[in-house]
Write a protein that holds these residues in place. Sequence first.
Motif: not given
Length: 316
Positions: A136-143
């Motif tokens: 599913i789509p992935v969003i970075s919340l800070e990588s």
Amino acid sequence: MKNFVSVADVDNINALVQKALVYKTQPLKDKTLGADKRIGCLFLNPSMRTRLSTQIAAENLGMEAIIFNVGHEGWALEFEEEAIMSGNTVEHVKDAAPILGKYFDILAIRTFPSLKNREDDYSELFIKQFIKYAGIPVISLESATLHPLQSLTDIMTISETFKEKRKPKIVLSWAPHVKPLPQCVANSFSQWVNAWGEADFVITHPEDYELSAAFTQGAAITHNQDEALKDADFVYVKNWSTFTDYGRIYSNDPEWMLTNEKLQLTNQAKVMHCLPVRRNIELSDEILDGPNSIVTQQAANRVWAAQAVLSEILNA
Ligand code: CP
């Protein structure tokens, strides 16, 4: 938009900024866009702004947001392929991520770097493994190396604040800190400002604090902070640890902390910081409590940037 982990996921930065600005004036204009959808926000590390702004943004679009503090409450995850899991990790991301892909419509993840091994951190293994296995789509919340939601917010904040018909001069200025911090915010800000291309961009830091050229290419770089600050319209203050001799503190020189005296060199610059900030180490009280600080406006804008990104993914 399929995923949101770096500026490379964005077709048109100005269009995304405009979308965020519209949400700022009409937060509930798409209040049913995410109806019956669910976002899972996984935190392997602490957060205040990112966690709450993403949750509010999702709710403004009618989505349910479930927060999971993996770092405190979850099983310790393994990310290495073919790992022999005889150590502290209990569950492989290959097993966990597909389950999360069934529970949620979008997955958002915060995973800080270890600051021990540069190659490992800069491979972005953790977020790449979630993208590979969640489906599913992935969003970075800070990588490990980037903080794209912060950077989108930063460009939005500069865009809404600067009204002159010329390019703003933006200075990214290193600041002292007592602990080694990731390079993520500085990398990401550099990457986004360079990709945006609508500013004169200068980075200033002490010797030995060079960032990865992969992100800074296009910016002017100087070790002379006073020279950099001259005529600046925005000063983005941030600490980062060393990149070359990875994850260290070489300097804590308090001379690098921005003060009202240094601000005199600028064009009445607005001062930005992603927060949290160590007062009177990274930034002086006089700046943070003074009229040039826009850090609260900047942090408040996190909601609208997150909402614009969620909206793009839901509309894809
Ligand atoms: N700027 C930022 O990401 O803040 P948090 O760590 O509180 O989320």
